[in-house]
Design a protein around this motif. Structure first.
Motif, PDB file in Angstrom:
ATOM      1  N   SER A 243       0.881  27.233  51.321  1.00 34.55           N
ATOM      2  CA  SER A 243      -0.306  28.291  51.653  1.00 34.55           C
ATOM      3  C   SER A 243      -0.935  27.840  52.977  1.00 34.55           C
ATOM      4  O   SER A 243      -1.713  28.927  53.435  1.00 34.55           O
ATOM      5  CB  SER A 243      -1.273  28.041  50.321  1.00 34.55           C
ATOM      6  N   ARG A 244      -0.479  26.819  53.648  1.00 36.28           N
ATOM      7  CA  ARG A 244      -1.253  26.476  54.858  1.00 36.28           C
ATOM      8  C   ARG A 244      -0.300  26.825  56.109  1.00 36.28           C
ATOM      9  O   ARG A 244      -0.700  26.675  57.135  1.00 36.28           O
ATOM     10  CB  ARG A 244      -1.433  24.801  54.840  1.00 36.28           C
ATOM     11  N   GLY A 245       0.717  27.416  56.050  1.00 40.51           N
ATOM     12  CA  GLY A 245       1.616  27.934  56.884  1.00 40.51           C
ATOM     13  C   GLY A 245       1.565  29.496  56.798  1.00 40.51           C
ATOM     14  O   GLY A 245       1.817  30.129  55.761  1.00 40.51           O
ATOM     15  N   PHE A 246       1.556  30.000  58.364  1.00 40.21           N
ATOM     16  CA  PHE A 246       1.828  31.477  58.265  1.00 40.21           C
ATOM     17  C   PHE A 246       2.906  32.200  57.683  1.00 40.21           C
ATOM     18  O   PHE A 246       3.194  33.050  57.152  1.00 40.21           O
ATOM     19  CB  PHE A 246       1.628  31.850  59.810  1.00 40.21           C
ATOM     20  N   LEU A 247       4.230  31.286  58.061  1.00 38.65           N
ATOM     21  CA  LEU A 247       5.612  31.919  57.527  1.00 38.65           C
ATOM     22  C   LEU A 247       5.918  31.297  56.064  1.00 38.65           C
ATOM     23  O   LEU A 247       6.994  31.637  55.702  1.00 38.65           O
ATOM     24  CB  LEU A 247       6.597  31.339  58.658  1.00 38.65           C
ATOM     25  N   THR A 248       5.094  30.328  55.568  1.00 39.40           N
ATOM     26  CA  THR A 248       5.473  30.153  54.184  1.00 39.40           C
ATOM     27  C   THR A 248       4.508  30.477  53.075  1.00 39.40           C
ATOM     28  O   THR A 248       4.689  30.433  52.000  1.00 39.40           O
ATOM     29  CB  THR A 248       5.445  28.371  54.359  1.00 39.40           C
ATOM     30  N   LYS A 249       3.303  30.949  53.671  1.00 36.37           N
ATOM     31  CA  LYS A 249       2.376  31.482  52.381  1.00 36.37           C
ATOM     32  C   LYS A 249       2.598  32.935  51.949  1.00 36.37           C
ATOM     33  O   LYS A 249       3.499  33.497  52.629  1.00 36.37           O
ATOM     34  CB  LYS A 249       1.118  31.445  53.116  1.00 36.37           C
ATOM     35  N   ALA A 250       1.912  33.070  50.837  1.00 38.74           N
ATOM     36  CA  ALA A 250       2.268  34.413  50.237  1.00 38.74           C
ATOM     37  C   ALA A 250       1.423  35.419  50.915  1.00 38.74           C
ATOM     38  O   ALA A 250       0.344  34.944  50.799  1.00 38.74           O
ATOM     39  CB  ALA A 250       2.191  34.223  48.911  1.00 38.74           C
TER      40      ALA A 250
ATOM     41  N   LEU B 289      -0.222  36.310  63.751  1.00 38.17           N
ATOM     42  CA  LEU B 289       0.549  35.080  65.111  1.00 38.17           C
ATOM     43  C   LEU B 289       0.101  35.794  66.332  1.00 38.17           C
ATOM     44  O   LEU B 289      -0.150  34.654  67.322  1.00 38.17           O
ATOM     45  CB  LEU B 289       1.824  35.282  64.690  1.00 38.17           C
ATOM     46  N   THR B 290      -0.148  37.129  66.477  1.00 37.21           N
ATOM     47  CA  THR B 290      -0.560  37.385  67.883  1.00 37.21           C
ATOM     48  C   THR B 290      -1.792  36.967  68.231  1.00 37.21           C
ATOM     49  O   THR B 290      -2.344  36.395  69.091  1.00 37.21           O
ATOM     50  CB  THR B 290      -0.464  39.041  67.816  1.00 37.21           C
ATOM     51  N   ASP B 291      -2.605  36.992  67.181  1.00 34.23           N
ATOM     52  CA  ASP B 291      -4.103  36.481  67.192  1.00 34.23           C
ATOM     53  C   ASP B 291      -4.258  34.988  67.411  1.00 34.23           C
ATOM     54  O   ASP B 291      -5.053  34.494  68.390  1.00 34.23           O
ATOM     55  CB  ASP B 291      -4.973  36.737  65.986  1.00 34.23           C
ATOM     56  N   SER B 292      -3.194  34.001  66.930  1.00 35.17           N
ATOM     57  CA  SER B 292      -3.198  32.741  67.085  1.00 35.17           C
ATOM     58  C   SER B 292      -2.583  32.534  68.698  1.00 35.17           C
ATOM     59  O   SER B 292      -3.306  31.600  69.182  1.00 35.17           O
ATOM     60  CB  SER B 292      -2.092  32.184  66.176  1.00 35.17           C
ATOM     61  N   ALA B 293      -1.642  33.356  68.835  1.00 36.55           N
ATOM     62  CA  ALA B 293      -1.260  33.057  70.332  1.00 36.55           C
ATOM     63  C   ALA B 293      -2.091  33.530  71.398  1.00 36.55           C
ATOM     64  O   ALA B 293      -2.420  32.584  72.525  1.00 36.55           O
ATOM     65  CB  ALA B 293      -0.171  33.994  70.495  1.00 36.55           C
ATOM     66  N   ALA B 294      -3.181  34.510  71.071  1.00 36.74           N
ATOM     67  CA  ALA B 294      -4.110  34.747  72.031  1.00 36.74           C
ATOM     68  C   ALA B 294      -5.298  33.644  72.145  1.00 36.74           C
ATOM     69  O   ALA B 294      -5.856  33.212  73.264  1.00 36.74           O
ATOM     70  CB  ALA B 294      -4.831  35.899  71.548  1.00 36.74           C
ATOM     71  N   THR B 295      -5.567  33.170  70.863  1.00 33.35           N
ATOM     72  CA  THR B 295      -6.436  31.846  70.811  1.00 33.35           C
ATOM     73  C   THR B 295      -5.831  30.880  71.860  1.00 33.35           C
ATOM     74  O   THR B 295      -6.606  30.130  72.600  1.00 33.35           O
ATOM     75  CB  THR B 295      -6.640  31.338  69.269  1.00 33.35           C
ATOM     76  N   LEU B 296      -4.556  30.361  71.534  1.00 31.73           N
ATOM     77  CA  LEU B 296      -3.971  29.441  72.393  1.00 31.73           C
ATOM     78  C   LEU B 296      -3.910  29.661  73.879  1.00 31.73           C
ATOM     79  O   LEU B 296      -4.189  28.945  74.781  1.00 31.73           O
ATOM     80  CB  LEU B 296      -2.590  29.116  72.061  1.00 31.73           C
ATOM     81  N   GLY B 297      -3.795  30.959  74.231  1.00 31.26           N
ATOM     82  CA  GLY B 297      -3.843  31.411  75.563  1.00 31.26           C
ATOM     83  C   GLY B 297      -5.303  31.321  76.460  1.00 31.26           C
ATOM     84  O   GLY B 297      -5.489  30.796  77.454  1.00 31.26           O
TER      85      GLY B 297
ATOM     86  N   ASP C 217       4.900  32.252  70.904  1.00 32.07           N
ATOM     87  CA  ASP C 217       5.430  33.630  71.456  1.00 32.07           C
ATOM     88  C   ASP C 217       6.875  33.804  71.012  1.00 32.07           C
ATOM     89  O   ASP C 217       7.225  34.953  71.073  1.00 32.07           O
ATOM     90  CB  ASP C 217       5.313  33.408  72.952  1.00 32.07           C
ATOM     91  N   ASN C 218       7.684  32.925  70.947  1.00 32.94           N
ATOM     92  CA  ASN C 218       9.074  33.095  70.935  1.00 32.94           C
ATOM     93  C   ASN C 218       9.105  33.444  69.307  1.00 32.94           C
ATOM     94  O   ASN C 218       9.917  34.517  69.077  1.00 32.94           O
ATOM     95  CB  ASN C 218       9.891  31.852  70.845  1.00 32.94           C
ATOM     96  N   VAL C 219       8.069  32.975  68.320  1.00 27.57           N
ATOM     97  CA  VAL C 219       8.311  33.430  67.098  1.00 27.57           C
ATOM     98  C   VAL C 219       7.691  34.589  66.889  1.00 27.57           C
ATOM     99  O   VAL C 219       8.512  35.469  66.133  1.00 27.57           O
ATOM    100  CB  VAL C 219       7.286  32.264  66.279  1.00 27.57           C
ATOM    101  N   VAL C 220       6.961  35.393  67.577  1.00 28.32           N
ATOM    102  CA  VAL C 220       6.373  36.620  67.388  1.00 28.32           C
ATOM    103  C   VAL C 220       7.475  37.473  67.836  1.00 28.32           C
ATOM    104  O   VAL C 220       7.715  38.567  67.251  1.00 28.32           O
ATOM    105  CB  VAL C 220       5.075  36.854  68.578  1.00 28.32           C
ATOM    106  N   GLU C 221       8.363  37.256  68.991  1.00 30.34           N
ATOM    107  CA  GLU C 221       9.531  37.945  69.319  1.00 30.34           C
ATOM    108  C   GLU C 221      10.428  38.241  68.090  1.00 30.34           C
ATOM    109  O   GLU C 221      11.127  39.098  67.894  1.00 30.34           O
ATOM    110  CB  GLU C 221      10.003  37.529  70.520  1.00 30.34           C
TER     111      GLU C 221
END
Length: 321
Positions: free
Chosen positions: A180-187, A244-252, A82-86
């Motif tokens: 390629s396996r990370g949201f913030l590191t992939k192209a 990332l929002t979709d990922s946070a929703a899944t965790l929620g 959630d902090n990352v999304v902000e």
């Protein structure tokens, strides 16, 4: 017939007193222990059921602890995400601000660099009990993570432990070994984010953690950055925010499921304990009444035995006369 060798009345009184003493001992044991069925000899069937259900309740207690641990792990990942999304939203606003004429893009890039450092810090800090679902430094993927959810006993007596599963491919933000396996590191290809696509790839990535995607450009700006490049960067960052929002929703959703399961397990343990009590617990009102009655019977039995024993002594009066 009156006999001085065999006192039938005393024998009958003694037998009755022994029966009363046995019942009194049983009742006193129930009163002191609180159980109607304390050992297998009291009632083998009920004792067996109660022992099995107590064992299951102990297993459910462990499940409740595991759910608490799982909830803490998921909450930690969700809070960091959630902090990352902000922070990502802030980066997006910085890129939009850089599109304005006359702004100092170098200064904005310095701010973005600090925001990127915050992203790395958030991902690295999202660890609970050695579990981090957002940051991966291993050669292999984090893979599926499991949270123990329940202990189930089948009708045939078989038991199994069920789990809630979560694929960390939906949450890893930074992967040191494979970008390629990370949201913030992939192209991400900005060309695929517009309609219609031009067919000319324009790939961007946000964080360079030592294994930057080949052929992709980092989302960073300077005075030479064109408005077209800025538009592509904004599109890529916006797409990342959606992912990332979709990922946070899944965790929620998993957090909500764990809370429901935790409440269910607690209620189930209470119901099982109540069921065990119905089988083996003593009714203290009934037992106290029975205890009082048996104590009275014991006194009367002693009195009856005393009377039976004294009846033989009356024969002496016949010989005395």
């Amino acid at each position: 017939m009156t006999s001085i060798m065999t006192n039938a009345a005393a024998m009958a009184a003694l037998q009755t007193l022994r029966s009363i003493d046995t019942n009194l001992e049983t009742t006193q044991r129930r009163v002191s222990s609180g159980y109607r069925v304390e050992t297998a000899s009291d009632n083998a069937g009920y004792w067996s059921i109660a022992t099995t259900m107590r064992s299951d309740n102990a297993a459910l207690s462990t499940v409740a602890d595991a759910l608490g641990l799982g909830a803490a792990t998921v909450d930690t990942a969700y809070t960091a995400l959630d902090n990352v999304v902000e922070v990502m939203s802030t980066i997006k606003s910085k890129l939009v601000a850089a599109s304005e004429p006359g702004v100092d893009k170098n200064k904005i890039n310095e701010e973005m660099t600090q925001l990127k450092n915050q992203l790395v810090s958030s991902a690295q800090s999202a660890s609970f009990s050695g579990e981090n679902w957002l940051y991966n430094s291993d050669a292999g993927v984090l893979g599926m993570k499991q949270v123990v959810s329940s202990f189930v006993r089948g009708a045939d007596g078989s038991v199994q432990v069920t789990t809630l599963d979560f694929d960390t491919a939906d949450s890893v933000l930074i992967d040191i070994q494979d970008s390629s396996r990370g949201f913030l590191t992939k192209a991400i290809d900005a060309d695929l984010l517009i309609d219609p696509a031009t067919g000319v790839p324009r790939e961007y990535f946000l964080l360079d953690m030592g294994s930057a995607p080949a052929g992709a450009a980092e989302i960073a700006i300077d005075e030479t950055t064109s408005s077209e490049d800025l538009a592509d960067m904004i599109s890529v960052v916006d797409d990342l925010i959606q992912q990332l929002t979709d990922s946070a929703a899944t965790l929620g959703a998993i957090t909500s499921r764990i809370e429901m399961q935790d409440n269910f397990v607690s209620n189930l343990m209470d119901v099982i304990s109540k069921g065990i009590g119905r089988l083996v617990d003593a009714d203290m009102n009934e037992e106290s009444t029975r205890l009082k009655a048996l104590q009275t019977q014991q006194q009367l039995g002693i009195q009856a035995l005393s009377i039976a024993n004294t009846s033989a002594e009356k024969l002496l009066t016949l010989f005395q006369q």
